[in-house]
Design an enzyme around this catalytic site. Sequence first.
Site, PDB file in Angstrom:
ATOM      1  N   HIS A 104       0.814  -1.215   0.000  1.00 25.07           N
ATOM      2  CA  HIS A 104       0.000   0.000   0.000  1.00 25.07           C
ATOM      3  C   HIS A 104       0.848   1.266   0.000  1.00 25.07           C
ATOM      4  O   HIS A 104       0.346   2.357   0.266  1.00 25.07           O
ATOM      5  CB  HIS A 104      -0.941   0.001   1.215  1.00 25.07           C
ATOM      6  CG  HIS A 104      -2.226   0.724   0.980  1.00 25.07           C
ATOM      7  ND1 HIS A 104      -3.232   0.232   0.188  1.00 25.07           N
ATOM      8  CD2 HIS A 104      -2.678   1.920   1.416  1.00 25.07           C
ATOM      9  CE1 HIS A 104      -4.250   1.084   0.167  1.00 25.07           C
ATOM     10  NE2 HIS A 104      -3.931   2.124   0.904  1.00 25.07           N
ATOM     11  N   ASP A 168      -7.536   4.089   9.051  1.00 20.31           N
ATOM     12  CA  ASP A 168      -8.842   4.193   8.396  1.00 20.31           C
ATOM     13  C   ASP A 168      -9.137   2.974   7.540  1.00 20.31           C
ATOM     14  O   ASP A 168     -10.282   2.534   7.436  1.00 20.31           O
ATOM     15  CB  ASP A 168      -8.892   5.440   7.515  1.00 20.31           C
ATOM     16  CG  ASP A 168      -8.960   6.725   8.327  1.00 20.31           C
ATOM     17  OD1 ASP A 168      -9.326   6.661   9.506  1.00 20.31           O
ATOM     18  OD2 ASP A 168      -8.649   7.789   7.766  1.00 20.31           O
ATOM     19  N   GLU A 284     -12.160  13.084  13.136  1.00 21.01           N
ATOM     20  CA  GLU A 284     -11.493  13.442  11.899  1.00 21.01           C
ATOM     21  C   GLU A 284     -12.244  14.616  11.260  1.00 21.01           C
ATOM     22  O   GLU A 284     -13.302  15.032  11.732  1.00 21.01           O
ATOM     23  CB  GLU A 284     -11.426  12.266  10.912  1.00 21.01           C
ATOM     24  CG  GLU A 284     -10.405  11.201  11.288  1.00 21.01           C
ATOM     25  CD  GLU A 284     -10.108  10.232  10.155  1.00 21.01           C
ATOM     26  OE1 GLU A 284     -10.585  10.456   9.027  1.00 21.01           O
ATOM     27  OE2 GLU A 284      -9.384   9.239  10.412  1.00 21.01           O
TER      28      GLU A 284
END
Length: 526
Positions: A104, A168, A284
């Site tokens: 990632h 997340d 957030e």
Amino acid sequence: MAVTVSFPILYFTAIFIISCLLSVIGISNPRIGSSPELQTLDFSVKLSIDPSAIESVSNDFGHIVNANPQAVLYPSTPQDIATLIKSSYNYSVPFTIAAKGEGHSIRGQAMASNGVVVDMTSMNKHRKGTGIEISIDGLYADIGGEQLWIDVLNTTLEHGVAPASWTDYLYLTVGGTLSNAGISGQTFRYGPQISNVIEMDVITGKADFLTCSPTKNSELFYAVLGGLGQFGIITRARIPLEPAPKRVKWVRMLYNDFSTFSRDQELLISINGRKDQTALDYLEGQLLMDQGSPDNWRSSFFPLSDHPKINSLVTKHRIIYCLEVVKHYDDQTKSTVDKELQQLLKGLGYMPGFMFEKDVLYVEFLNRVRSGELKLRSQGLWDVPHPWLNLFIPKSRIADFNDGVFKGIVLARNITTGPVLVYPMNRNKWDDRMSAAIPDEEIFYTVGFLHSSGFDNWEAFDDQNEEIIQFCDNGGIGIKQYLPHYTSKEQWVHHFGSKWETFRNRKYQFDPKMLLSPGQRIFNNN
């Protein structure tokens, strides 16, 4: 079109790596000594130079950098990894080694051009269910570095417990996030994931297999956490657990004024005691701009019936700031959670009539990004370039950043279509002995431009990223990149600041031949 990076290396280095690999299947090169360590590996199972294997690790989530290794190791045990590192370490012309989890990374950080990539996920196939083990008292879990956080969540929930700090997106490996920091909306209260580790097993660049903690091999422990893979490969992490909630109250509030938005965020994160039951569990923020639906691929939240009025608001103001908070609850607290949340949100300056609430399962909230991922995959829009930019910004300059970047660069270029995150964190939840570099101020913001693009236009987003960084540099805004990407030693020295000498000394101590994680381009500028 993605960029292919060809890094110059000595001719004999390439010949050496190939000969080492071939020696495993009985083909020797008289010019290069064979590798007795590598000969202990079963080539047909664990070490591959097959073109399809090479291709599988030559790209990453960013789809911007492409770098081919000479081989891929598919380990079944940590000892296989140690054997590979020892083989390289013991030769005069060593090859570089990169550990890859889910790939990632954005800029080839988990690649090893002309080296060997270790596919960490291979170990999970041989764990036979032992990759995540919960302690008898339920206070911690021993987790393989190759394990995915989604599997950690599901396994721990079976025991009624869970880690407190998350990312997340949960389809990332434990070793991967701990090598960076691991941040999300829980960070203001519980700290990043690197602040939630009891001990680790690490294989260093000298092939030493060590258990480390704050009291045992502590220098290695603090080096590895946030260390960008420079000092060792994490094969096990012991993560503390807490009783898991059943459900969450999930709230979003909309603002048209940034100063009010940031003031309310900072007020809410000031209540941050780990055991303070009145505190929020997650906070957030993000920007809503006139580029389509107020929802994005990360989660579907706003009721469809409210989309028209939200879109009208965005059209009028061009940027709307969305504050997102979550409060956990279970059977014992379900009768009080609404009152506690109401008290926390009392007096906030969001726009009247633009507060939205959902009540969902805890696991549904934590895994909220997955549905968006699957939708993008079905449309062929997941495996595309992701020219992301993630920054940490001191609180004292966040208003300048809003004026110059959000209202200036971003609106002027008018190309930003992906999520743009902006939310504050408390510095005292981080441990400065760890390698991660953050601003010096007690409160700092994370800003994430999570762009997706076509293969023919990612450079436009990259140009915007460069303009943003240049704006910050020219204005003296002391930013730090998260998931950093630099191309020179000087930039890395500036990034780590006062930590650079310690970072460099730790590299000499634990990986003196500069074998590990060459894709970061810190010590291997290739």
